[in-house]
Design a protein around this motif. Sequence first.
Motif, PDB file in Angstrom:
ATOM      1  N   TYR A 135      56.615 -26.211  -7.010  1.00  0.00           N
ATOM      2  CA  TYR A 135      56.376 -27.096  -8.150  1.00  0.00           C
ATOM      3  C   TYR A 135      55.496 -26.425  -9.200  1.00  0.00           C
ATOM      4  N   GLY A 136      54.501 -25.650  -8.752  1.00  0.00           N
ATOM      5  CA  GLY A 136      53.638 -24.938  -9.693  1.00  0.00           C
ATOM      6  C   GLY A 136      54.430 -23.982 -10.567  1.00  0.00           C
ATOM      7  N   LEU A 137      55.385 -23.283  -9.970  1.00  0.00           N
ATOM      8  CA  LEU A 137      56.250 -22.392 -10.743  1.00  0.00           C
ATOM      9  C   LEU A 137      57.089 -23.183 -11.732  1.00  0.00           C
ATOM     10  N   TYR A 138      57.643 -24.313 -11.268  1.00  0.00           N
ATOM     11  CA  TYR A 138      58.443 -25.178 -12.151  1.00  0.00           C
ATOM     12  C   TYR A 138      57.593 -25.690 -13.318  1.00  0.00           C
ATOM     13  N   ASP A 139      56.358 -26.104 -13.027  1.00  0.00           N
ATOM     14  CA  ASP A 139      55.473 -26.628 -14.061  1.00  0.00           C
ATOM     15  C   ASP A 139      55.131 -25.558 -15.090  1.00  0.00           C
ATOM     16  N   GLU A 140      54.907 -24.337 -14.629  1.00  0.00           N
ATOM     17  CA  GLU A 140      54.605 -23.240 -15.546  1.00  0.00           C
ATOM     18  C   GLU A 140      55.796 -22.954 -16.462  1.00  0.00           C
ATOM     19  N   ILE A 141      56.993 -22.933 -15.892  1.00  0.00           N
ATOM     20  CA  ILE A 141      58.197 -22.672 -16.695  1.00  0.00           C
ATOM     21  C   ILE A 141      58.377 -23.763 -17.745  1.00  0.00           C
ATOM     22  N   PRO A 163      50.437 -32.404  -5.966  1.00  0.00           N
ATOM     23  CA  PRO A 163      51.623 -33.274  -6.080  1.00  0.00           C
ATOM     24  C   PRO A 163      52.373 -33.475  -4.769  1.00  0.00           C
ATOM     25  N   PHE A 164      52.204 -32.564  -3.806  1.00  0.00           N
ATOM     26  CA  PHE A 164      52.901 -32.667  -2.524  1.00  0.00           C
ATOM     27  C   PHE A 164      51.922 -32.385  -1.393  1.00  0.00           C
ATOM     28  N   ASN A 165      52.271 -32.839  -0.211  1.00  0.00           N
ATOM     29  CA  ASN A 165      51.467 -32.557   0.967  1.00  0.00           C
ATOM     30  C   ASN A 165      51.747 -31.167   1.546  1.00  0.00           C
ATOM     31  N   CYS A 166      52.883 -30.597   1.186  1.00  0.00           N
ATOM     32  CA  CYS A 166      53.290 -29.287   1.704  1.00  0.00           C
ATOM     33  C   CYS A 166      52.867 -28.200   0.710  1.00  0.00           C
ATOM     34  N   CYS A 167      52.212 -27.144   1.211  1.00  0.00           N
ATOM     35  CA  CYS A 167      51.743 -26.071   0.325  1.00  0.00           C
ATOM     36  C   CYS A 167      52.911 -25.299  -0.288  1.00  0.00           C
ATOM     37  N   ASP A 176      47.741 -49.462  -6.630  1.00  0.00           N
ATOM     38  CA  ASP A 176      46.918 -48.416  -7.243  1.00  0.00           C
ATOM     39  C   ASP A 176      47.819 -47.240  -7.619  1.00  0.00           C
ATOM     40  N   PRO A 177      47.871 -46.837  -8.896  1.00  0.00           N
ATOM     41  CA  PRO A 177      48.817 -45.791  -9.303  1.00  0.00           C
ATOM     42  C   PRO A 177      48.370 -44.366  -8.996  1.00  0.00           C
ATOM     43  N   TYR A 178      47.141 -44.172  -8.547  1.00  0.00           N
ATOM     44  CA  TYR A 178      46.607 -42.816  -8.386  1.00  0.00           C
ATOM     45  C   TYR A 178      46.918 -42.237  -7.006  1.00  0.00           C
ATOM     46  N   PHE A 179      46.889 -40.900  -6.950  1.00  0.00           N
ATOM     47  CA  PHE A 179      46.995 -40.126  -5.712  1.00  0.00           C
ATOM     48  C   PHE A 179      48.334 -40.320  -5.002  1.00  0.00           C
ATOM     49  N   LYS A 180      49.410 -40.445  -5.754  1.00  0.00           N
ATOM     50  CA  LYS A 180      50.748 -40.523  -5.172  1.00  0.00           C
ATOM     51  C   LYS A 180      51.311 -39.110  -5.057  1.00  0.00           C
ATOM     52  N   LYS A 181      52.008 -38.860  -3.985  1.00  0.00           N
ATOM     53  CA  LYS A 181      52.534 -37.521  -3.722  1.00  0.00           C
ATOM     54  C   LYS A 181      54.032 -37.581  -3.448  1.00  0.00           C
ATOM     55  N   PHE A 228      65.147 -33.139 -10.169  1.00  0.00           N
ATOM     56  CA  PHE A 228      64.882 -34.483 -10.687  1.00  0.00           C
ATOM     57  C   PHE A 228      63.510 -34.961 -10.231  1.00  0.00           C
ATOM     58  N   LEU A 229      63.200 -34.714  -8.955  1.00  0.00           N
ATOM     59  CA  LEU A 229      61.900 -35.128  -8.428  1.00  0.00           C
ATOM     60  C   LEU A 229      60.766 -34.385  -9.124  1.00  0.00           C
TER      61      LEU A 229
END
Length: 244
Positions: free
Chosen positions: A226-232, A216-220, A116-121, A182-183
């Motif tokens: 990652y949220g900052l990276y995604d925004e940039i 995307p991750f279990n750690c807040c 199942d490809p969904y909900f991978k972290k 990379f991740l």
Amino acid sequence: MCNNQEATKTSDKLLMQLHEQYAINNNSSMGTIVSLLVSMFAAISGYGYVWTHCGTASKNFELVDLTFAAVGASFILLVMSYICMNQGTSQRLEQFITYKIRDRCKITTFFPKGYDPYFKKGLDVVQGLYGEFVKIFLFVLLFVVASYLFRLYELQGMHWDFFYLIMVYVGLFVYLVLVLLFLFQNVRRYQKRCRLCPRTQNENGVEKVSAEDNAPFNCCIMNAIYGLYDEICGLWEKCKCVQE
């Protein structure tokens, strides 16, 4: 009756095609994994040879040579980590296609739950052995760093040279940051595919997906970074200079 038979034949053909495609992809992955193993052992063997003969009576290699060998081995491990993440995530994205086909044809029991490809972290976005190899490369890098520090301590007359220590710490930090980038890059690819192919149905009807499942991750803390990276990255893609 004919419609049921035709549906059964179509389902059987689809299962056979999916099985053949999976076998082809698996064989291709095994070839890539063998190449990665060979490259890893080649890099470590070269570094190990320099490490063994550095500072010996024959004086074949000096500390500078050992440093270049360690940097070269680390660079090869970094490149292979990038290849593993890219290939593993690409295989994960292919699972969305087979999932949609199976869902359309109501084939839900043939493939295991792990397909199942969904909900991978996190690193689970990188499918199969590719994700495990990223971990292995990190452990190999730590071995290179530990062995280098040991030889450094020995060659410097049983005391530390702070210049080399700072260089080691900076190099290790840069390696970890690049692996993390990379991740993030591949997690972003996975998140974009999840948004394009939302999972809306399950066996009981409409499926409710929580924000925690989509994280995307279990750690807040990792989610915030990652949220900052995604925004940039989003702002960069919207930039007119990049679009032109």
